[in-house]
Write an enzyme that holds these catalytic residues in place. Structure first.
Site, PDB file in Angstrom:
ATOM      1  N   CYS A  60       0.824  -1.224   0.000  1.00 14.45           N
ATOM      2  CA  CYS A  60       0.000   0.000   0.000  1.00 14.45           C
ATOM      3  C   CYS A  60       0.850   1.262   0.000  1.00 14.45           C
ATOM      4  O   CYS A  60       0.350   2.348  -0.293  1.00 14.45           O
ATOM      5  CB  CYS A  60      -0.944  -0.017   1.191  1.00 14.45           C
ATOM      6  SG  CYS A  60      -1.946  -1.506   1.227  1.00 14.45           S
ATOM      7  N   ASN A  78     -10.089  -0.677  -0.201  1.00 12.56           N
ATOM      8  CA  ASN A  78      -8.635  -0.528  -0.131  1.00 12.56           C
ATOM      9  C   ASN A  78      -8.035  -1.097  -1.423  1.00 12.56           C
ATOM     10  O   ASN A  78      -8.039  -2.310  -1.625  1.00 12.56           O
ATOM     11  CB  ASN A  78      -8.129  -1.277   1.105  1.00 12.56           C
ATOM     12  CG  ASN A  78      -6.623  -1.254   1.252  1.00 12.56           C
ATOM     13  OD1 ASN A  78      -5.894  -0.952   0.307  1.00 12.56           O
ATOM     14  ND2 ASN A  78      -6.136  -1.598   2.430  1.00 12.56           N
ATOM     15  N   HIS A 115      -3.720   6.891   2.334  1.00 15.15           N
ATOM     16  CA  HIS A 115      -4.036   5.553   1.835  1.00 15.15           C
ATOM     17  C   HIS A 115      -5.435   5.207   2.339  1.00 15.15           C
ATOM     18  O   HIS A 115      -5.741   5.376   3.519  1.00 15.15           O
ATOM     19  CB  HIS A 115      -2.994   4.562   2.364  1.00 15.15           C
ATOM     20  CG  HIS A 115      -3.372   3.138   2.143  1.00 15.15           C
ATOM     21  ND1 HIS A 115      -3.929   2.698   0.955  1.00 15.15           N
ATOM     22  CD2 HIS A 115      -3.286   2.045   2.952  1.00 15.15           C
ATOM     23  CE1 HIS A 115      -4.173   1.403   1.061  1.00 15.15           C
ATOM     24  NE2 HIS A 115      -3.799   0.987   2.254  1.00 15.15           N
TER      25      HIS A 115
HETATM   26  N1  COA Z   1     -18.658  -9.320   9.433  1.00 21.41           N
HETATM   27  C1  COA Z   1     -19.127  -9.579  10.653  1.00 21.41           C
HETATM   28  N2  COA Z   1     -18.336  -9.903  11.681  1.00 21.41           N
HETATM   29  C2  COA Z   1     -17.010  -9.947  11.455  1.00 21.41           C
HETATM   30  C3  COA Z   1     -16.445  -9.682  10.183  1.00 21.41           C
HETATM   31  C4  COA Z   1     -17.340  -9.354   9.146  1.00 21.41           C
HETATM   32  N3  COA Z   1     -16.912  -9.085   7.910  1.00 21.41           N
HETATM   33  N4  COA Z   1     -15.113  -9.801  10.268  1.00 21.41           N
HETATM   34  C5  COA Z   1     -14.819 -10.130  11.528  1.00 21.41           C
HETATM   35  N5  COA Z   1     -15.974 -10.233  12.258  1.00 21.41           N
HETATM   36  C6  COA Z   1     -16.132 -10.565  13.655  1.00 21.41           C
HETATM   37  C7  COA Z   1     -14.996 -11.422  14.186  1.00 21.41           C
HETATM   38  O1  COA Z   1     -15.211 -12.786  13.914  1.00 21.41           O
HETATM   39  C8  COA Z   1     -15.051 -11.106  15.650  1.00 21.41           C
HETATM   40  O2  COA Z   1     -16.086 -11.853  16.221  1.00 21.41           O
HETATM   41  P1  COA Z   1     -15.919 -12.518  17.694  1.00 21.41           P
HETATM   42  O3  COA Z   1     -15.734 -11.334  18.611  1.00 21.41           O
HETATM   43  O4  COA Z   1     -17.203 -13.236  17.858  1.00 21.41           O
HETATM   44  O5  COA Z   1     -14.707 -13.370  17.585  1.00 21.41           O
HETATM   45  C9  COA Z   1     -15.468  -9.640  15.689  1.00 21.41           C
HETATM   46  O6  COA Z   1     -16.082  -9.374  14.431  1.00 21.41           O
HETATM   47  C10 COA Z   1     -14.328  -8.700  15.905  1.00 21.41           C
HETATM   48  O7  COA Z   1     -13.252  -9.094  15.029  1.00 21.41           O
HETATM   49  P2  COA Z   1     -11.966  -8.219  14.849  1.00 21.41           P
HETATM   50  O8  COA Z   1     -11.070  -8.883  13.849  1.00 21.41           O
HETATM   51  O9  COA Z   1     -11.397  -7.902  16.198  1.00 21.41           O
HETATM   52  O10 COA Z   1     -12.633  -6.918  14.215  1.00 21.41           O
HETATM   53  P3  COA Z   1     -12.029  -5.503  14.010  1.00 21.41           P
HETATM   54  O11 COA Z   1     -12.849  -4.507  14.713  1.00 21.41           O
HETATM   55  O12 COA Z   1     -10.559  -5.502  14.269  1.00 21.41           O
HETATM   56  O13 COA Z   1     -12.259  -5.277  12.463  1.00 21.41           O
HETATM   57  C11 COA Z   1     -10.938  -5.286  10.472  1.00 21.41           C
HETATM   58  C12 COA Z   1     -11.627  -6.138  11.526  1.00 21.41           C
HETATM   59  C13 COA Z   1     -10.261  -6.218   9.479  1.00 21.41           C
HETATM   60  C14 COA Z   1     -12.003  -4.463   9.775  1.00 21.41           C
HETATM   61  C15 COA Z   1      -9.907  -4.353  11.172  1.00 21.41           C
HETATM   62  O14 COA Z   1      -9.115  -5.108  12.052  1.00 21.41           O
HETATM   63  C16 COA Z   1      -9.041  -3.653  10.208  1.00 21.41           C
HETATM   64  O15 COA Z   1      -9.484  -2.856   9.405  1.00 21.41           O
HETATM   65  N6  COA Z   1      -7.711  -3.898  10.288  1.00 21.41           N
HETATM   66  C17 COA Z   1      -6.777  -3.304   9.388  1.00 21.41           C
HETATM   67  C18 COA Z   1      -6.663  -4.164   8.168  1.00 21.41           C
HETATM   68  C19 COA Z   1      -6.080  -3.432   7.014  1.00 21.41           C
HETATM   69  O16 COA Z   1      -6.342  -2.280   6.846  1.00 21.41           O
HETATM   70  N7  COA Z   1      -5.304  -4.113   6.174  1.00 21.41           N
HETATM   71  C20 COA Z   1      -4.707  -3.540   5.053  1.00 21.41           C
HETATM   72  C21 COA Z   1      -3.559  -2.703   5.504  1.00 21.41           C
HETATM   73  S1  COA Z   1      -2.848  -1.799   4.198  1.00 21.41           S
END
Ligand code: COA
Length: 330
Positions: free
Chosen positions: A116, A287, A257
């Protein structure tokens, strides 16, 4: 004594595939909801490459668009740099395919793999090439098709990624009031496994087993990336402004980004940037990895938000881990 040369953006362009992948489409593939995705990421829909579309074809379209915007023809370009982590093939470089697609030959063309941060890495290298005096019209492209490496059974990652390309034409200027004033790039290889595609390279060669184990797809530690991203974005923006002696009121537009609406809002609000100074299009494109900044920049440019003299702050981070920030004057 004449001023040192640096690169100034004289044209921007972009391309996004026509095919739309909405949150409703994803709800048919994984257990998720529009509400969850919008609240956690800000993404409502993203674009997806169709038949015959690849990072090189998208890059060629974005490049033609940037050349037209600059009022130039392809034969004026003397160097092509492409940021991509989803190249058409492992080799040759996507930049070579773009060169060929633009009807060019002989000029150097190479890829940069910085995920990215790819556009800021490529812009920084291009600026250095211009400062050396050896190249005058540099085409900087960033193009990615991460949907090709996305596991549409993994709800934790498939919601984020979309495809697209952006490009700029960079030319030398000795006007101290214009061009790239600051560029900082960095990496922390110890974080290589935060976001990676395990198989398909020479460490784990593609095979029926790697496909069955889904090792050709992006594997991401979302929570850890999130924490890294917010702090890194704040630090990069603060450092860029400090190095240039600028305050929030001196920046006309932040083009971050398009990683996640929450990450962007959290980081920019910590520095007290008003929302109208931050360009966001993640709701429509998701993204798009390296393409995200030049795609956003082109839309901002065409919307009249980067007029001559405007000061822009670009900031990115991603797999590698890599990061970068640039301050430039249009
Ligand atoms: N829909 C519904 N529930 C979801 C889900 C979805 N698409 N994805 C994850 N969950 C659930 C998980 O299973 C978890 O459930 P649990 O508590 O029962 O185990 C809960 O939501 C929380 O999961 P978590 O991974 O902690 O969520 P989060 O708030 O961290 O959000 C992302 C997940 C991926 C959106 C977030 O971590 C993120 O944006 N991270 C950065 C990733 C990124 O930008 N990558 C590219 C970098 S350049």
């Amino acid at each position: 004594m004449s001023q040192p040369l640096r690169g100034v953006i004289v044209g921007t362009g972009s391309y996004a595939p026509a095919k739309v992948l909405s949150n409703a489409d994803l709800m048919k593939l994984v257990d998720t909801s529009d509400e969850w995705i919008v609240q956690r990421t800000g993404v409502r829909e993203r674009r997806m490459v169709g038949e015959g579309e690849t990072p090189s074809t998208m890059g060629i379209a974005a490049a033609k668009n940037a050349l037209e915007n600059a009022g130039m023809t392809a034969d004026q370009i003397d160097l092509i740099i492409c940021g991509t982590i989803s190249p058409d093939m492992i080799f040759p470089a996507t930049a070579c395919l773009i060169q060929h697609g633009l009807g060019l030959s002989e000029i150097p063309a190479f890829d940069i793999s910085a995920a990215c941060s790819g556009f800021i890495y490529a812009l920084t290298v291009a600026d250095g090439m211009i400062a050396s005096g050896r190249y005058r019209n540099v085409l900087v492209v960033a193009s990615d098709a991460l949907t090709r490496f996305t596991d549409y059974s993994d709800r934790g990652s498939c919601i984020l990624f979309g495809d697209g390309a952006g490009a700029v034409v960079l030319q030398p200027t000795d006007d101290p009031q214009r061009g790239l004033k600051y560029s900082h790039i960095g990496a922390r290889g110890s974080g290589w496994d935060f976001i990676h595609v395990p198989a398909g390279g020479s460490r784990i060669v593609a095979s029926a087993q790697t496909v069955a184990a889904k090792q050709h797809y992006i594997q991401m530690r979302g929570r850890e990336v999130y924490k890294f991203a917010v702090q890194q974005m704040v630090d990069l923006m603060a450092e860029g402004m400090a190095q240039c002696g600028l305050k929030v009121e001196d920046i006309d537009l932040v083009v971050p980004h398009q990683v996640n609406q929450r990450i962007i809002e959290s980081a920019t609000s910590k520095l007290e940037f008003p929302l109208e100074k931050v360009f966001v299009n993640i709701d429509r494109y998701g993204n798009t990895s390296g393409a995200s900044i030049p795609l956003a920049l082109d839309q901002a440019h065409r919307a009249g938000r980067t007029p001559p003299g405007a000061t822009l702050l670009l900031v990115a981070f991603g797999a590698g881990l890599t990061w970068g920030a640039s301050v430039l004057k249009m």
